[in-house]
Design an enzyme around this catalytic site. Structure first.
Site, PDB file in Angstrom:
ATOM      1  N   LYS A   1       0.667  -1.267   0.129  1.00  0.00           N
ATOM      2  CA  LYS A   1      -0.136  -0.018  -0.051  1.00  0.00           C
ATOM      3  C   LYS A   1       0.690   1.335   0.120  1.00  0.00           C
ATOM      4  O   LYS A   1       2.218   1.339   0.223  1.00  0.00           O
ATOM      5  CB  LYS A   1      -0.904   0.092   1.054  1.00  0.00           C
ATOM      6  CG  LYS A   1      -1.817  -1.310   1.322  1.00  0.00           C
ATOM      7  CD  LYS A   1      -3.073  -0.926   0.255  1.00  0.00           C
ATOM      8  CE  LYS A   1      -3.621  -2.552  -0.057  1.00  0.00           C
ATOM      9  NZ  LYS A   1      -4.847  -2.855   0.514  1.00  0.00           N
TER      10      LYS A   1
HETATM   11  C1  LIG Z   1      -5.934  -3.829   0.888  1.00  0.00           C
HETATM   12  C2  LIG Z   1      -7.412  -3.371   0.829  1.00  0.00           C
HETATM   13  C3  LIG Z   1      -7.967  -3.952   2.006  1.00  0.00           C
HETATM   14  C4  LIG Z   1      -7.607  -4.781   3.141  1.00  0.00           C
HETATM   15  O1  LIG Z   1      -6.401  -4.585   3.697  1.00  0.00           O
HETATM   16  P1  LIG Z   1      -5.592  -5.670   4.501  1.00  0.00           P
HETATM   17  O2  LIG Z   1      -4.572  -4.849   5.357  1.00  0.00           O
HETATM   18  O3  LIG Z   1      -4.920  -6.717   3.564  1.00  0.00           O
HETATM   19  O4  LIG Z   1      -6.622  -6.494   5.342  1.00  0.00           O
HETATM   20  C5  LIG Z   1      -9.170  -3.553   2.173  1.00  0.00           C
HETATM   21  N1  LIG Z   1      -9.918  -2.737   1.243  1.00  0.00           N
HETATM   22  C6  LIG Z   1      -9.204  -2.346   0.146  1.00  0.00           C
HETATM   23  C7  LIG Z   1      -9.705  -1.701  -0.983  1.00  0.00           C
HETATM   24  C8  LIG Z   1      -7.963  -2.652  -0.160  1.00  0.00           C
HETATM   25  O5  LIG Z   1      -7.421  -2.418  -1.339  1.00  0.00           O
END
Ligand SMILES: *Cc1c(COP(=O)(O)O)cnc(C)c1O
Length: 387
Positions: free
Chosen positions: A192
């Site tokens: 991210k």
């Molecule tokens: C990555 C993501 C999540 C979940 O995050 P995690 O930390 O992997 O649980 C939720 N919503 C969106 C839109 C994402 O891209």
């Protein structure tokens, strides 16, 4: 040319290695692995950065969404409206809590939830809307907040892909995404825009009472030690991850600027090429990326390719040493877990089309001009020769 990667975490680490290594070592020396001072400091620093009153760190972005919904007191049978075109975590937690997910179509220009479709989907049982700032571009928050107010609904922003993005309201005021709705969630998954070196997430809110409720929920429903007032969960950001995030947060704007630079170069190379639709930001009527605004943080740089076999393009790019991604290949309403006979295919025209056309190009903070040039030329040649 350096090897092209979809995400280059190693190159980014090399630049902040001294600070990260030192901080991680200090956590080990201190043995304050859980709820240590790093977690508290990171929470404060992120509150300042976002301009939000409360950040509550937790274990990951999926938990963050779930806990936000628990904190709002949503109950089985309550309907929650979200986008058909997003990562499954969003709909998953709605279903897990026994709430009723209501998926709606998205806007083909910005890939975000279509506000007219939200309006059509509202019933007397609707309690909340979950806009996802997909690929790093804010959803249309003015319209969504106004609609929510009109119908007395909560807005839960899924900001997992949008951290650092700015939303410019109709009155000209600028707010970071995640600080607009009643509550928001984010993820610090390594890839991210603000990623740690494992799992992590956080919930944001400006509401003091909700923040208090959520702080108990993340800690087994405890407000006073060993007094469990509500059913909670165990969801923590650990001190090692907080130390990494503290080292990276001061660079987040630079990281997002590097992504925008790469996006701008991609878009200028694709300008005028038939059958390639480049991503847009709001302030930009010309369907190209605005040079001055800071709205989009390009978690992904996602093209639509028309009149060509997208999967053949993906295969060709991979053969040329260019990794790429298809986010997302299947609409959520067609996933086995979330299919529902109430859904009518005619209401998902955009998502059904996008899943066939989208391709996300390498996007990270370490892309160089030679790589971007090679990627854009390879895409353009393939599209020109196969459309
Ligand atoms: C990555 C993501 C999540 C979940 O995050 P995690 O930390 O992997 O649980 C939720 N919503 C969106 C839109 C994402 O891209």
């Amino acid at each position: 040319m350096r090897k092209i990667q979809m995400v280059d975490l190693k190159g980014q680490y090399e630049k902040i290695k001294d600070r990260v290594d030192k901080s991680l070592h200090e956590v080990v020396e201190s043995t304050a692995f859980i709820n240590g001072p790093e977690v508290h400091q990171f929470q404060k620093e992120l509150e300042d950065y976002l301009g939000v009153k409360h950040v509550i760190p937790c274990a990951n972005g999926t938990d963050a969404l779930q806990i936000a919904m628990m904190g709002l007191g949503l109950k089985p049978g309550d309907e929650v409206i979200t986008a058909d075109f997003t990562f499954a975590a969003t709909v998953e937690v709605i279903a897990l809590l026994g709430l009723t997910p209501v998926l709606v179509d998205v806007d083909p220009i910005d890939f975000n939830i279509d506000v007219d479709e939200i309006r059509k989907a509202i019933t007397p049982r609707t309690r909340a809307i979950v806009p996802v700032h997909l690929f790093g571009l804010s959803a249309k928050m003015d319209e969504i907040m106004a609609l929510a107010k009109e119908h007395n609904l909560y807005v839960i922003e899924d900001n997992a892909q949008g951290i650092g993005a700015t939303y410019t309201s109709g009155d000209g005021s600028k707010t970071k995404t995640g600080a607009i709705g009643h509550v928001a969630s984010t993820s610090f998954f390594p890839s991210k825009n603000l990623g740690c070196y494992g799992d992590g997430g956080a919930i944001f809110t400006n509401d003091d009472d909700l923040a208090h409720t959520i702080r108990g929920i993340v800690n087994h429903g405890m407000y006073v030690r060993y007094h469990h007032d509500v059913v909670g969960v165990n969801s923590r950001l650990d001190s090692m991850q907080a130390a990494v995030l503290r080292a990276k947060l001061p660079h987040l704007d630079d990281y997002n600027n590097s992504r925008r630079d790469a996006a701008r170069k991609y878009t200028s190379a694709f300008r005028g090429i038939e059958n390639i639709v480049t991503p847009t930001g709001y302030c930009d009527a010309e369907n190209s990326i605005c040079d001055t605004c800071d709205c989009h943080v390009f978690h992904q740089y996602t093209l639509r390719v028309l009149n060509v076999d997208r999967d053949a393009l993906v295969q060709h790019l991979n053969e040329q040493g260019i990794p790429c991604g298809v986010y997302y290949p299947i609409p959520l309403h067609l996933q086995k877990a979330y299919a529902d006979e109430r859904y009518n295919e005619a209401n998902f025209k955009v998502t059904n089309q996008l899943v066939k056309e989208v391709v996300s190009l390498p996007m990270h903070t370490e892309l160089d001009d030679e790589q971007i040039d090679f990627i854009t030329k390879t895409v353009i040649n393939f599209v020109n020769n196969n459309a």
